[in-house]
Every structure is written in structure tokens, then in C-alpha cells.
Design a protein around this motif. Structure first.
Motif, PDB file in Angstrom:
ATOM      1  N   ARG A  49     -12.155 -62.704   0.527  1.00 43.04           N
ATOM      2  CA  ARG A  49     -12.361 -61.966   1.768  1.00 43.04           C
ATOM      3  C   ARG A  49     -11.116 -61.957   2.649  1.00 43.04           C
ATOM      4  N   GLU A  76     -22.802 -51.058   3.356  1.00 50.47           N
ATOM      5  CA  GLU A  76     -23.016 -52.500   3.198  1.00 50.47           C
ATOM      6  C   GLU A  76     -24.103 -52.753   2.154  1.00 50.47           C
ATOM      7  N   GLU A  77     -25.310 -52.330   2.493  1.00 52.75           N
ATOM      8  CA  GLU A  77     -26.454 -52.538   1.620  1.00 52.75           C
ATOM      9  C   GLU A  77     -26.312 -51.692   0.345  1.00 52.75           C
ATOM     10  N   GLU A 131     -17.152 -49.490  -1.107  1.00 53.82           N
ATOM     11  CA  GLU A 131     -16.054 -49.591  -0.129  1.00 53.82           C
ATOM     12  C   GLU A 131     -15.072 -48.416  -0.295  1.00 53.82           C
ATOM     13  N   ARG A 140     -13.584 -57.464   0.062  1.00 55.35           N
ATOM     14  CA  ARG A 140     -14.406 -56.960   1.163  1.00 55.35           C
ATOM     15  C   ARG A 140     -15.504 -57.950   1.543  1.00 55.35           C
ATOM     16  N   ARG A 141     -16.171 -58.508   0.525  1.00 55.59           N
ATOM     17  CA  ARG A 141     -17.348 -59.333   0.851  1.00 55.59           C
ATOM     18  C   ARG A 141     -17.490 -60.542  -0.043  1.00 55.59           C
ATOM     19  N   GLY A 142     -16.473 -60.868  -0.829  1.00 55.13           N
ATOM     20  CA  GLY A 142     -16.638 -61.928  -1.820  1.00 55.13           C
ATOM     21  C   GLY A 142     -15.688 -63.091  -1.649  1.00 55.13           C
ATOM     22  N   SER A 179     -19.291 -57.297  -7.979  1.00 56.13           N
ATOM     23  CA  SER A 179     -17.976 -57.048  -7.360  1.00 56.13           C
ATOM     24  C   SER A 179     -17.595 -55.574  -7.432  1.00 56.13           C
ATOM     25  N   GLU A 182     -14.456 -58.042  -4.049  1.00 58.52           N
ATOM     26  CA  GLU A 182     -14.310 -59.466  -3.711  1.00 58.52           C
ATOM     27  C   GLU A 182     -13.521 -59.658  -2.416  1.00 58.52           C
ATOM     28  N   SER A 197     -25.482 -46.443  -1.326  1.00 56.09           N
ATOM     29  CA  SER A 197     -25.567 -47.298  -0.142  1.00 56.09           C
ATOM     30  C   SER A 197     -25.785 -46.416   1.072  1.00 56.09           C
ATOM     31  N   VAL A 231     -19.842 -53.236  -5.144  1.00 53.35           N
ATOM     32  CA  VAL A 231     -19.460 -53.365  -3.730  1.00 53.35           C
ATOM     33  C   VAL A 231     -18.117 -52.678  -3.486  1.00 53.35           C
ATOM     34  N   LEU A 275     -19.409 -62.393  -5.833  1.00 58.12           N
ATOM     35  CA  LEU A 275     -20.409 -61.332  -5.940  1.00 58.12           C
ATOM     36  C   LEU A 275     -20.963 -61.222  -7.362  1.00 58.12           C
TER      37      LEU A 275
END
Lengths: 293, 293
Positions: B120, B22-23, B284, B115-117, B277, B113, B18, B280, B273
Motif C-alpha cells: 500500500r 472499492e467494492e 483501479e 492500492r489495497r494490499g 490482487s 497490492e 465495481s 482490485v 489480497l
């Protein structure tokens, strides 16, 4: 200055004072009667303390412990007659005008054992009390766990061999959950006599079996570093050694830590503070209430 | 700069990059063969990244996650042939010379999950994966729970009605623990075919029963605010709604929160995600490895 603590139990309330957050000076104990009367007695006790600085309360539950909730400090769905939806903290705060910190009775006992007892300084452990019911306070990574409400470890499901034990369980919500199979209430119903009059080794083998199954689930879900087992039934002579033996067998070496394979004597232990875990914990809460948050 | 992540699973390793935390840019996936070969492939992948700044690793276990242990980063008692006592982090750290952060594969998926799923920002929840085995990552009060080792929620005991289900269970350690009754391995052994070829509604009712019993224990021990249920078996069409129904029935309104009485659809959810999951979560972790600790 004085710090105050209340152990607000379903059968008794204990009020306590400490001059320094360590020593415990004076305890007044009275039965839990009506909500209004019981809370008034606690107020009366602390109103006579001119230098009261803060109060810590460990309450029977379920109780709203989220500080940001409008119902903070309220006992909610208890089956105890006359206590449903009782605001415990509100009247205390109004009458005494000191900062108050609140947690469940079992989390407060866990705080006591963590502060000065059998779980001193541990990050992750459970304090389980087996009495009329079964409850548990949980520390996770150094702090009392609350989550959605608070842990209710007494109501987990465990295997129930109905051939060995046809008793259907005593929990009004769940029948044969852990509390329904292994609480003092369950023992009395199954065997027709209270735990303290129960001498049959088969009864205590069965009790150890259920507790070991329940505690193994706590070990596996929490990765607990230690379990403190207390309460009137938990104190029964010889029970903890039986539970240790079955716990080791049930875990079967899967968690490869000496605590769970060879050193169970130091893993599953009685409360070091005896009956005083909750009092020590309540004073610890009071000392935190005093500090800037 | 680049952040790297490894999903070090028992059947596949996925390596990911990444540019910004993020990406997710590039994934290389290869089968888990011998320890030496598999770790070498991961090193080869990341050695070609000149601006690699930090690495996050989610490993199958049991794995030593205590940073202060001399065995930090070592896979310990795994039954996987050739992997017992394998130091995963050591060779990566030596070859790549970047900060590394490590957790269990399931804790890392939980971090993803969170962080971004589907979880959150939650304080206390569990990510449970039902595949060949059953594992779970746990967050308690905002942090991944480690405790004595790390949670092993797949191995908890649940009621097993041998009249309804005479299958003795597939867990080599515990027989009929949750994993022994409800994992993909258990389904294959009990019904003689893999989960994806299993159409009998009675089989899925039984599966939902065991998962609901197991998850009810997580709800009660952790006071979880949500449960994310994933994995190859967890994804089976219609399974999650069945589990929700039984979970509500088993809890029987005892925890008086809408999440557990009326809003189960938002309580027990699939991972948002999907398969990502863990990727990501690993990124993180890498981004935390980079920060001063």
C-alpha cells in the motif's frame, strides 16, 4: 550567477562551475584524502565564488539520499577507511549557505547522460560504470530511481561457470557477484595484472560474458530503453561490441524490440560525455536545487 | 455507474464489476480458449451492464502497453497457440464504447497490492508471481514501470550449480533462466511431479535458493522497498520463510537497511489480497480510465 557541482568520488573529487547550467567553466580536481581535508578543499573552492547560487553533489556511497532522513547527505557503510558515517552535505551547507541537491555519483552521471549525453530524454535506462568496482545509476520513467536506498547493480548475482573460471570472486561481501567477477579489481586478481595490461582475448571474452549476463538482468528487470556502459574497464577497446553480441544471444529474441534483436549498436553505448557525465549531472542537480521545490 | 475489470490470463479470464471503485460485486470466470471466443465472452459479460463507465484490463503478455503505439492493446510474441498478434483492446473498445486502460497482468496485480494490499502506497516494489511461469510487476517511484516494453523479471539469469542441480532448465528461450529453473513447469520437469505433490525438503531448499537469488537481483537493481511473492508455487507452505532466510544470507548485510538485515518478515511477503490482487488492480485501472488524462 554561478552553479556549482561536486563529483565526490572515492579517489578524486572534482569541483566545477557553470554560469548558465550549460557551459562548464572551471574544474578543480584533488585526491580524496581524509574526510575533513577533502570537504574543506571543496568548501575553499566554492567559498571563492561570490555569486554561487546552488550546489549539486554526486557522492560515492552508500550515501543517504532521502531528503527527509536526519542522515541526509551522509556516507554510511562505505569500506573506505575514515569515511564511514561522514556527513558530506552538512559542512558544505553550513559554510556555503546555498541550496544543495545530492544523489549518488552514478545517478548523477546518469542525469548528465540523460540531460546532454547518450540517454537524452529517455524514460528508463541504466548508466553502468565498470572500474575498480561496478556501479549503476538507474532512471525509471524519467526520474532517477532511489527506492529503499539506491540501486546497487554491481552486486547482482550472475551465472558463474567454475570450470571455465575457477576464480572465486573479489567482492568482500558476496564473493562472486557481478562486481566480484567483472570489476577491475576482479580482473587484476584473476589475471595478475591490471585491465589495461590485459591482452588475452580469452580474458576479454570472459569479461564480456559476465557483463552481458549482468546487463541482460538489467534489461529484463527495468525494461531499460538503453544502457550506457562507462568506466575505466568499460572503455577497454572492443569490449562494448563483444558485450553487445553476447547480450543479444543471451536475450535470445525474447523481448521482441529491434533495440534488442537487430539494433544493439544503438542500445548498448558508451557515455557520450566521456569523463564529464558526472560534472554535467552535478550542474543539472544544482540548477534543480535553485528552482523552487 | 459501474467500473469493469478484466484479468485476461493465459488459462482463465476473470471479469469483474465495481459500483464505486472499492467494492467488487460480481465475478465471471471462464477458460481462455480461442482469442475470438474468449474476447467475445468478455464483451457479452460487459454488454449486459448498462451503466458501464470504464474498463481496466490486465493482460498476459508480452503485450503492447504503450498508448501511443498503433499496436496498443495487442498481445505480441506469446507462444500461446492462436494468440500471437491478437488485438485485445480493439474489439472491446469497439463493442463497449467506454474508455479502456491496459497493463500487463502482473503490473495490474502490483497495482492492486499497491492500492489495497501488501504494498500500500509504496514507491518502489516488485510483485512476483511464481506459477506455471514466473512474472513480475514493478513499481518505480510510485508508478508501474513500463520502459521499453515491460519488465520480464522471470527471465533473468541466476547462478546455476550444475553439480547440485543437473537439470538443464525448462525455458524454451533461455534454458536455465530463473523461470527455467524455478517455475512450476521447471519443478514438474525436474522432479517428475507437480509442485503440489512435492514433499522432498531438498526440492524446496533448491526452489528457495533460486528464488532468493532472483529476488536479490530485484532488490539490488530496483532498490525495492518490498517484494510481494505470490502465485501457485509462491504459496507453497513454508516457502516464503525459506526464501527470506536465503535472501538475507545472499545480500550479506551489504544494503544496511533493517528491512534487509533483520526485518525480512515485513520485506518479503505474500499478497495481502490473495487471488484478488489482479481484480482490485483492474478496477483501479478502470477508475483511472474514467478520469481525465
Amino acid at each position: 550567477m554561478s552553479l556549482g557541482g561536486i563529483e565526490a568520488g572515492g579517489t578524486h573529487w572534482n569541483c566545477v562551475l557553470s554560469p548558465d547550467g550549460e557551459e562548464i567553466d572551471r574544474v578543480e580536481s584533488f585526491p580524496t584524502t581524509t574526510a575533513a581535508e577533502t570537504i574543506a578543499r571543496a568548501i575553499e573552492f566554492f567559498a571563492g565564488v561570490p555569486d554561487l547560487e546552488a550546489l549539486g553533489v554526486g557522492s560515492f556511497g552508500p550515501v543517504e539520499v532521502r531528503r527527509d532522513s536526519p542522515r541526509w547527505g551522509t556516507i554510511t557503510t562505505t569500506p573506505k577507511p575514515g569515511w564511514r558515517d561522514t556527513d558530506v552535505v552538512g559542512p558544505l551547507a553550513e559554510a556555503l549557505a546555498v541550496p544543495i541537491t545530492l544523489d549518488t555519483d552514478v545517478n548523477v552521471a546518469a542525469i548528465g547522460e540523460w540531460r546532454r549525453g547518450a540517454a537524452r530524454g529517455l524514460g528508463t535506462f541504466a548508466y553502468v560504470t565498470v572500474g575498480t568496482g561496478i556501479g549503476g545509476g538507474v532512471f525509471a520513467e524519467g526520474r532517477p530511481l532511489h527506492g529503499l536506498l539506491h540501486p546497487e547493480v554491481g552486486h547482482i548475482r550472475v551465472p558463474h561457470d567454475r570450470e571455465r573460471d575457477p576464480f572465486e570472486g573479489s567482492c568482500p561481501f558476496h564473493g562472486d557477484c557481478l562486481e566480484g567477477l567483472a570489476s577491475g579489481t576482479a580482473l587484476r586478481r584473476r589475471w595478475g595484472r591490471p585491465a589495461e595490461e590485459l591482452a588475452d582475448p580469452a580474458a576479454w571474452d570472459l569479461e564480456a560474458e559476465y557483463l552481458a549476463l549482468g546487463l541482460s538482468n538489467l534489461v529484463l528487470v527495468l525494461a531499460a530503453e538503453r544502457i550506457v556502459l562507462g568506466g575505466g574497464v568499460g572503455r577497454a577497446p572492443g569490449l562494448i561490441p563483444r558485450v553487445r553480441t553476447r547480450l543479444r544471444e543471451i536475450l535470445a529474441g525474447y523481448i521482441d524490440r529491434p533495440q534488442l534483436t537487430t539494433d544493439l549498436d544503438a542500445y548498448l553505448v558508451p557515455p557520450a560525455l566521456g569523463h564529464r557525465s558526472g560534472l554535467v549531472g552535478a550542474i543539472e542537480l544544482a540548477s534543480r536545487a535553485r528552482e523552487p521545490r
